[in-house]
Design an enzyme around this catalytic site. Structure first.
Site, mmCIF file in Angstrom:
data_model
loop_
_atom_site.group_PDB
_atom_site.id
_atom_site.type_symbol
_atom_site.label_atom_id
_atom_site.label_comp_id
_atom_site.label_asym_id
_atom_site.label_seq_id
_atom_site.Cartn_x
_atom_site.Cartn_y
_atom_site.Cartn_z
ATOM 1 N N LYS A 1 28.613 6.655 4.841
ATOM 2 C CA LYS A 1 27.575 5.691 4.412
ATOM 3 C C LYS A 1 28.072 4.828 3.254
ATOM 4 O O LYS A 1 27.668 3.679 3.089
ATOM 5 C CB LYS A 1 26.290 6.434 4.024
ATOM 6 C CG LYS A 1 25.595 7.139 5.209
ATOM 7 C CD LYS A 1 24.417 7.975 4.746
ATOM 8 C CE LYS A 1 23.508 8.501 5.845
ATOM 9 N NZ LYS A 1 24.060 9.527 6.718
ATOM 10 N N SER B 1 28.011 11.961 5.866
ATOM 11 C CA SER B 1 27.338 10.873 5.130
ATOM 12 C C SER B 1 28.226 10.149 4.125
ATOM 13 O O SER B 1 27.804 9.130 3.572
ATOM 14 C CB SER B 1 26.106 11.409 4.393
ATOM 15 O OG SER B 1 25.034 11.506 5.269
ATOM 16 N N TYR C 1 21.303 12.488 -2.334
ATOM 17 C CA TYR C 1 19.960 12.676 -1.771
ATOM 18 C C TYR C 1 18.945 13.044 -2.858
ATOM 19 O O TYR C 1 18.999 12.510 -3.965
ATOM 20 C CB TYR C 1 19.968 13.733 -0.648
ATOM 21 C CG TYR C 1 21.176 13.657 0.232
ATOM 22 C CD1 TYR C 1 21.443 12.497 0.953
ATOM 23 C CD2 TYR C 1 22.076 14.711 0.324
ATOM 24 C CE1 TYR C 1 22.563 12.413 1.762
ATOM 25 C CE2 TYR C 1 23.191 14.632 1.138
ATOM 26 C CZ TYR C 1 23.429 13.481 1.839
ATOM 27 O OH TYR C 1 24.542 13.396 2.617
ATOM 28 N N TYR D 1 26.607 4.966 14.718
ATOM 29 C CA TYR D 1 26.310 5.776 13.529
ATOM 30 C C TYR D 1 26.944 7.178 13.650
ATOM 31 O O TYR D 1 27.570 7.675 12.708
ATOM 32 C CB TYR D 1 24.785 5.877 13.350
ATOM 33 C CG TYR D 1 24.351 6.876 12.318
ATOM 34 C CD1 TYR D 1 24.279 6.534 10.969
ATOM 35 C CD2 TYR D 1 24.025 8.192 12.669
ATOM 36 C CE1 TYR D 1 23.900 7.462 10.011
ATOM 37 C CE2 TYR D 1 23.648 9.127 11.720
ATOM 38 C CZ TYR D 1 23.587 8.755 10.399
ATOM 39 O OH TYR D 1 23.221 9.677 9.449
ATOM 40 N N VAL E 1 27.120 16.227 4.844
ATOM 41 C CA VAL E 1 26.837 17.601 5.275
ATOM 42 C C VAL E 1 28.060 18.324 5.864
ATOM 43 O O VAL E 1 27.966 19.501 6.192
ATOM 44 C CB VAL E 1 25.641 17.704 6.266
ATOM 45 C CG1 VAL E 1 24.334 17.363 5.596
ATOM 46 C CG2 VAL E 1 25.878 16.876 7.513
#
Ligand code: GLN
Length: 307
Positions: free
Chosen positions: A66, A63, A243, A191, A261
């Protein structure tokens, strides 16, 4: 600031807790990574590198991609990104579906999976005919990290793609609300490749220094974002980058950060340096357990944070 001495102290102090938590196993390929790894790197705005442990070992950025995806989309589209994705902390896990229905297919923020799928859709629209979204993102990251050989791990991307039922559900759901313009499978494929990009702590610490430097890559002087946009991305990292643990992380660490992760967490000290820590065992929210404690120690020992 004697960052090398501080990093060595942090490394020694976290040794007993390295491996506490669980390595992500819902992506089978990630479950193969040893929980015994720990590395940390700092790159300051003069390009000086401080490091300890496995700071040069490449890992799956997951992530953390992102952050780079949003930066590229924001660079291309500016504020119109926000018509399709929000800027609020979600307070739910990164792969949660519940808010999407209540909020009619507009994800809470770009740092949870649903939001990153929308960002990937934006990149796909821009780059499908120009070599693909993943190639564009990889090229962008290579420039930020000043390293031409960064790429993605095909086995990790395929492993995630085969098991990405939840992300597929989100993407289909958003498509039904008209918030995905491209083919669902194409977006998922891109993705998963973004998440499978491999970099080391040193690469990642270097790649985020532009955010610590008001949007300008320190060594090339290239302005990736203007000062105000760099502030905005950094603010989102603080509020949404870890998160549903973002509140606790801000309380303990006090730095804008983005986790993945794979066990990596990037962070920045504005005006000073980019930071990356990696240790694959995760706490319940999906952030590196030893990594977040190491960052907490770093800000405590250095006395530096954004507050
Ligand atoms: N590739 C992972 C997923 O989509 C990324 C999640 C993460 O790093 N939090 O589930």
């Amino acid at each position: 600031m004697d960052y090398q001495r501080i990093l060595d102290r942090v490394h020694a102090a976290v040794k007993p807790i390295i491996g506490t938590g669980n390595v992500a196993s819902y992506i089978p390929e990630l479950a193969k990574v040893s929980p015994a790894h720990f590395g940390i790197a700092i790159v300051d705005l003069e390009g000086q590198v401080y490091r300890t442990g496995d700071a040069e070992v490449p890992f799956s950025i997951q992530s953390i991609s992102k952050l780079f995806g949003l930066t590229l989309a924001f660079h291309l589209e500016g504020d119109s990104v926000w018509t399709r994705v929000g800027r609020e902390p979600s307070g739910t896990p990164f792969n949660s579906l519940v808010q999407l229905e209540q909020e009619r297919g507009r994800p809470r923020n770009p740092f949870i999976n649903a939001g990153a799928l929308v960002v990937t859709d934006i990149l796909f629209t821009h780059y499908a005919a120009r070599g693909g979204a993943e190639n564009a993102l990889i090229k962008f990251i290579r420039k930020l990290a000043d390293r031409p050989d960064i790429g993605f791990d095909r086995a990790v991307a395929e492993s995630e793609r085969r098991t990405s039922h939840r992300n597929a559900a989100m993407a289909n759901f958003m498509k039904s609300f008209g918030n995905l313009n491209n083919d669902v499978n194409d977006v998922l494929e891109a993705y998963c490749r973004h998440c499978a990009i491999e970099m080391s702590c040193v690469d990642l610490a270097r790649a985020v220094t532009f955010l610590a430097n008001h949007g300008v890559v320190p060594w090339s002087r290239e302005e990736v974002l203007d000062k105000s946009s760099a502030k905005r991305i950094s603010a989102l990292m603080l509020t949404c980058g870890t998160y549903d643990a973002a509140g606790d992380f801000a309380y303990r660490v006090g730095l804008p950060a983005k986790s993945g992760v794979g066990g990596g967490i990037v962070a920045l000290m504005p005006g000073e340096c980019g930071i990356c820590v990696w240790s694959p065992a995760l706490e319940a929210s999906g952030n590196s357990y030893a990594g977040s404690i190491a960052l907490e120690m770093l800000t405590s020992l250095s006395g530096r944070s954004i507050f």
